[in-house]
Motif scaffolding. Structure first.
Motif, PDB file in Angstrom:
ATOM      1  N   ASN A 175       0.423  -1.141  -0.098  1.00  0.00           N
ATOM      2  CA  ASN A 175       0.033   0.114   0.146  1.00  0.00           C
ATOM      3  C   ASN A 175       0.733   1.068  -0.061  1.00  0.00           C
ATOM      4  O   ASN A 175       0.348   2.061   0.724  1.00  0.00           O
ATOM      5  N   GLN A 176       2.136   1.432  -0.177  1.00  0.00           N
ATOM      6  CA  GLN A 176       2.823   2.418  -0.445  1.00  0.00           C
ATOM      7  C   GLN A 176       3.355   2.976  -1.902  1.00  0.00           C
ATOM      8  O   GLN A 176       2.642   2.293  -2.805  1.00  0.00           O
ATOM      9  N   THR A 177       3.956   3.876  -1.960  1.00  0.00           N
ATOM     10  CA  THR A 177       3.417   4.121  -3.200  1.00  0.00           C
ATOM     11  C   THR A 177       5.233   5.193  -3.681  1.00  0.00           C
ATOM     12  O   THR A 177       6.101   4.906  -2.969  1.00  0.00           O
ATOM     13  N   GLY A 220      11.687   6.399   4.745  1.00  0.00           N
ATOM     14  CA  GLY A 220      11.238   5.947   4.024  1.00  0.00           C
ATOM     15  C   GLY A 220      11.094   5.489   2.402  1.00  0.00           C
ATOM     16  O   GLY A 220      11.128   6.255   1.139  1.00  0.00           O
ATOM     17  N   ALA A 221      12.840   4.489   2.598  1.00  0.00           N
ATOM     18  CA  ALA A 221      13.442   4.330   1.265  1.00  0.00           C
ATOM     19  C   ALA A 221      12.390   3.558   0.350  1.00  0.00           C
ATOM     20  O   ALA A 221      12.525   3.797  -0.474  1.00  0.00           O
ATOM     21  N   GLY A 222      11.233   2.719   0.840  1.00  0.00           N
ATOM     22  CA  GLY A 222       9.723   2.537  -0.140  1.00  0.00           C
ATOM     23  C   GLY A 222      11.051   1.463  -0.366  1.00  0.00           C
ATOM     24  O   GLY A 222      11.355   0.896  -0.890  1.00  0.00           O
ATOM     25  N   SER A 223      10.653   2.216  -2.235  1.00  0.00           N
ATOM     26  CA  SER A 223      11.087   1.090  -3.599  1.00  0.00           C
ATOM     27  C   SER A 223      12.365   1.137  -3.524  1.00  0.00           C
ATOM     28  O   SER A 223      13.181   0.363  -4.087  1.00  0.00           O
ATOM     29  N   GLY A 224      12.726   1.969  -2.386  1.00  0.00           N
ATOM     30  CA  GLY A 224      14.624   2.112  -3.450  1.00  0.00           C
ATOM     31  C   GLY A 224      14.935   3.025  -4.652  1.00  0.00           C
ATOM     32  O   GLY A 224      15.847   3.712  -4.269  1.00  0.00           O
ATOM     33  N   ASP A 236      12.364   2.051  12.527  1.00  0.00           N
ATOM     34  CA  ASP A 236      11.710   3.600  12.782  1.00  0.00           C
ATOM     35  C   ASP A 236      12.461   4.752  12.417  1.00  0.00           C
ATOM     36  O   ASP A 236      13.113   4.963  13.237  1.00  0.00           O
ATOM     37  N   GLY A 237      12.353   5.262  11.249  1.00  0.00           N
ATOM     38  CA  GLY A 237      13.323   6.027  10.685  1.00  0.00           C
ATOM     39  C   GLY A 237      12.733   7.969  11.668  1.00  0.00           C
ATOM     40  O   GLY A 237      13.859   8.111  10.878  1.00  0.00           O
ATOM     41  N   THR A 238      12.019   7.842  12.038  1.00  0.00           N
ATOM     42  CA  THR A 238      11.538   9.087  12.618  1.00  0.00           C
ATOM     43  C   THR A 238      12.932   9.360  14.468  1.00  0.00           C
ATOM     44  O   THR A 238      12.238  10.055  14.618  1.00  0.00           O
ATOM     45  N   VAL A 274      13.269  12.553   4.220  1.00  0.00           N
ATOM     46  CA  VAL A 274      11.431  12.459   4.970  1.00  0.00           C
ATOM     47  C   VAL A 274      11.167  11.650   3.470  1.00  0.00           C
ATOM     48  O   VAL A 274      10.201  13.173   2.848  1.00  0.00           O
ATOM     49  N   ALA A 275      10.635  11.215   2.909  1.00  0.00           N
ATOM     50  CA  ALA A 275       9.284  10.419   1.880  1.00  0.00           C
ATOM     51  C   ALA A 275       8.137  10.027   2.367  1.00  0.00           C
ATOM     52  O   ALA A 275       7.323   9.272   2.064  1.00  0.00           O
ATOM     53  N   ALA A 276       7.997  10.510   3.953  1.00  0.00           N
ATOM     54  CA  ALA A 276       6.404  10.567   4.081  1.00  0.00           C
ATOM     55  C   ALA A 276       5.978  11.356   5.803  1.00  0.00           C
ATOM     56  O   ALA A 276       6.431  12.129   5.633  1.00  0.00           O
ATOM     57  N   PHE A 284       1.515  12.506   0.614  1.00  0.00           N
ATOM     58  CA  PHE A 284       2.655  11.803   0.494  1.00  0.00           C
ATOM     59  C   PHE A 284       1.711  10.435   1.512  1.00  0.00           C
ATOM     60  O   PHE A 284       1.395  11.061   2.128  1.00  0.00           O
ATOM     61  N   VAL A 285       2.719   9.423   1.448  1.00  0.00           N
ATOM     62  CA  VAL A 285       1.691   8.747   2.716  1.00  0.00           C
ATOM     63  C   VAL A 285       1.911   8.727   4.066  1.00  0.00           C
ATOM     64  O   VAL A 285       3.226   9.821   3.892  1.00  0.00           O
ATOM     65  N   PRO A 286       1.364   9.029   4.742  1.00  0.00           N
ATOM     66  CA  PRO A 286       1.723   9.303   6.180  1.00  0.00           C
ATOM     67  C   PRO A 286       3.189   8.581   6.720  1.00  0.00           C
ATOM     68  O   PRO A 286       3.304   7.523   6.678  1.00  0.00           O
ATOM     69  N   LEU A 287       3.672   9.042   7.796  1.00  0.00           N
ATOM     70  CA  LEU A 287       4.714   8.643   8.135  1.00  0.00           C
ATOM     71  C   LEU A 287       4.256   8.000   9.213  1.00  0.00           C
ATOM     72  O   LEU A 287       3.795   8.504  10.427  1.00  0.00           O
ATOM     73  N   ILE A 288       4.989   6.650   9.178  1.00  0.00           N
ATOM     74  CA  ILE A 288       4.336   5.946  11.268  1.00  0.00           C
ATOM     75  C   ILE A 288       5.043   5.279  11.859  1.00  0.00           C
ATOM     76  O   ILE A 288       6.212   5.322  11.142  1.00  0.00           O
ATOM     77  N   GLY A 289       4.969   6.248  12.954  1.00  0.00           N
ATOM     78  CA  GLY A 289       6.351   5.894  13.991  1.00  0.00           C
ATOM     79  C   GLY A 289       6.039   6.568  15.460  1.00  0.00           C
ATOM     80  O   GLY A 289       5.145   7.749  15.901  1.00  0.00           O
ATOM     81  N   HIS A 290       7.344   6.800  15.622  1.00  0.00           N
ATOM     82  CA  HIS A 290       7.323   7.067  17.736  1.00  0.00           C
ATOM     83  C   HIS A 290       6.732   8.805  17.218  1.00  0.00           C
ATOM     84  O   HIS A 290       5.829   9.302  17.838  1.00  0.00           O
TER      85      HIS A 290
HETATM   86  N1  SAH Z   1      11.159   8.137  -1.768  1.00  0.00           N
HETATM   87  C1  SAH Z   1      10.052   6.389  -1.655  1.00  0.00           C
HETATM   88  C2  SAH Z   1       8.762   7.158  -1.286  1.00  0.00           C
HETATM   89  C3  SAH Z   1       8.353   5.971  -0.577  1.00  0.00           C
HETATM   90  S1  SAH Z   1       6.770   5.444   0.083  1.00  0.00           S
HETATM   91  C4  SAH Z   1      10.543   5.847  -2.932  1.00  0.00           C
HETATM   92  O1  SAH Z   1      11.095   6.087  -4.395  1.00  0.00           O
HETATM   93  O2  SAH Z   1       9.888   5.239  -3.127  1.00  0.00           O
HETATM   94  C5  SAH Z   1       6.910   6.287   1.965  1.00  0.00           C
HETATM   95  C6  SAH Z   1       7.989   5.462   2.617  1.00  0.00           C
HETATM   96  O3  SAH Z   1       7.842   5.443   4.414  1.00  0.00           O
HETATM   97  C7  SAH Z   1       6.888   3.948   2.425  1.00  0.00           C
HETATM   98  O4  SAH Z   1       7.570   3.009   2.497  1.00  0.00           O
HETATM   99  C8  SAH Z   1       6.692   3.381   4.195  1.00  0.00           C
HETATM  100  O5  SAH Z   1       6.630   2.344   4.534  1.00  0.00           O
HETATM  101  C9  SAH Z   1       8.186   4.428   4.764  1.00  0.00           C
HETATM  102  N2  SAH Z   1       7.812   4.795   5.807  1.00  0.00           N
HETATM  103  C10 SAH Z   1       6.491   5.543   6.817  1.00  0.00           C
HETATM  104  N3  SAH Z   1       6.552   5.604   7.983  1.00  0.00           N
HETATM  105  C11 SAH Z   1       8.261   5.014   8.152  1.00  0.00           C
HETATM  106  C12 SAH Z   1       8.719   5.319   9.739  1.00  0.00           C
HETATM  107  N4  SAH Z   1       8.738   6.310  10.734  1.00  0.00           N
HETATM  108  N5  SAH Z   1      10.188   4.909   9.051  1.00  0.00           N
HETATM  109  C13 SAH Z   1      10.688   4.317   8.139  1.00  0.00           C
HETATM  110  N6  SAH Z   1      10.136   4.407   6.496  1.00  0.00           N
HETATM  111  C14 SAH Z   1       8.838   4.375   7.314  1.00  0.00           C
END
Ligand code: SAH
Length: 236
Positions: A70-72, A98-102, A146-148, A162-164, A216-222
């Motif tokens: 469910n990410q983008t 938020g590396a997602g796809s990398g 958790d990247g936060t 930060v990509a979320a 962006f998709v939500p940043l989930i974490g502490h």
């Molecule tokens: N830049 C990425 C975008 C990914 S979407 C790309 O090019 O593909 C954002 C990503 O942030 C998602 O994969 C999600 O799982 C991740 N994410 C959300 N909260 C996070 C957190 N606290 N720590 C690490 N990753 C997180």
């Protein structure tokens, strides 16, 4: 003897070289991306290798695309703009949350010296690391966490991306930034719309600049949103 490039026309089209060149021309001419290192990185990294196979032909379009869990993968313009806002070069040590796809990780690795990337979903983190290595990129490491909370072992960083989207600026990320460093992140009062923000860390504290609306998709974490929709998880 006839000179060969070693590449058949069909291989070249499979490599999506032409759509990739068009994408970079659009970034430069329509979106005004000026940093030549960013444009070169986006020309070098095969974006189609980071999307599900069924969507590869759409990889160079002007939009985000779904990946797994469910990410983008972010829109090419957002990747280019955020990378440009970081103001990095081959001397820079960069943290990505938020590396997602990398894909963004690979672009950062082409521009920066060293990239430390964090992704909270284990399968995505593993796949991102595998893709990056398969492309021969060795200056980027992806860890599932958790990247936060940042990645203190490699701090301080010249730049953090930060990509979320979170509700506010995660304090550990500011702490792990060098004086003079830049933190680029989406911040929003709700889970699904944000403002792109650059935070500059100075000796006196932090300066915040706004760089327009984004989603962006939500940043989930502490120091982000809780895993259940509706409330931030911060314990402040
Ligand atoms: N830049 C990425 C975008 C990914 S979407 C790309 O090019 O593909 C954002 C990503 O942030 C998602 O994969 C999600 O799982 C991740 N994410 C959300 N909260 C996070 C957190 N606290 N720590 C690490 N990753 C997180």
């Amino acid at each position: 003897m006839v000179q060969s490039t070693g590449q058949q026309p069909s291989e070249r089209s499979q490599d999506y070289a032409i759509p990739r060149e068009r994408m970079v021309a659009r970034l430069r001419e329509h979106y005004g991306i000026r940093d030549s290192a960013v444009l070169e990185a986006m020309l070098a990294v095969p974006r189609h290798a980071f999307v599900p196979e069924a969507l590869q032909s759409r990889a160079y379009g002007d939009h985000a695309l779904p990946i797994s869990a469910n990410q983008t993968i972010s829109q090419p313009y957002i990747v280019a703009r955020m990378t440009e806002l970081l103001r990095i070069d081959k001397e820079s040590r960069v943290l990505e949350v938020g590396a997602g796809s990398g894909y963004q990780t690979a672009v950062l690795a082409k521009v920066a010296g060293q990239v430390y990337a964090m992704e909270r979903i284990g399968d995505l983190a593993r796949e991102a690391q595998t893709r990056i290595r398969a492309l021969g990129i060795y200056n980027a490491t992806v860890k599932c966490f958790d990247g936060t909370l940042g990645w203190a072992a490699n701090a301080p960083y010249d730049a953090i991306l930060v990509a979320a989207g979170g509700p506010n600026i995660p304090e550990p990320l500011v702490a792990q930034l060098k004086i003079g460093g830049r933190l680029v992140l989406p911040i929003g009062a709700t889970r699904d719309s944000q403002t792109l923000v650059r935070v500059n860390k100075t000796e006196k504290g932090i300066e915040r600049e706004d760089h327009g609306a984004c989603a962006f998709v939500p940043l989930i974490g502490h120091h982000g949103w809780s895993a259940q929709p509706g409330k931030p998880s911060e314990k402040e």
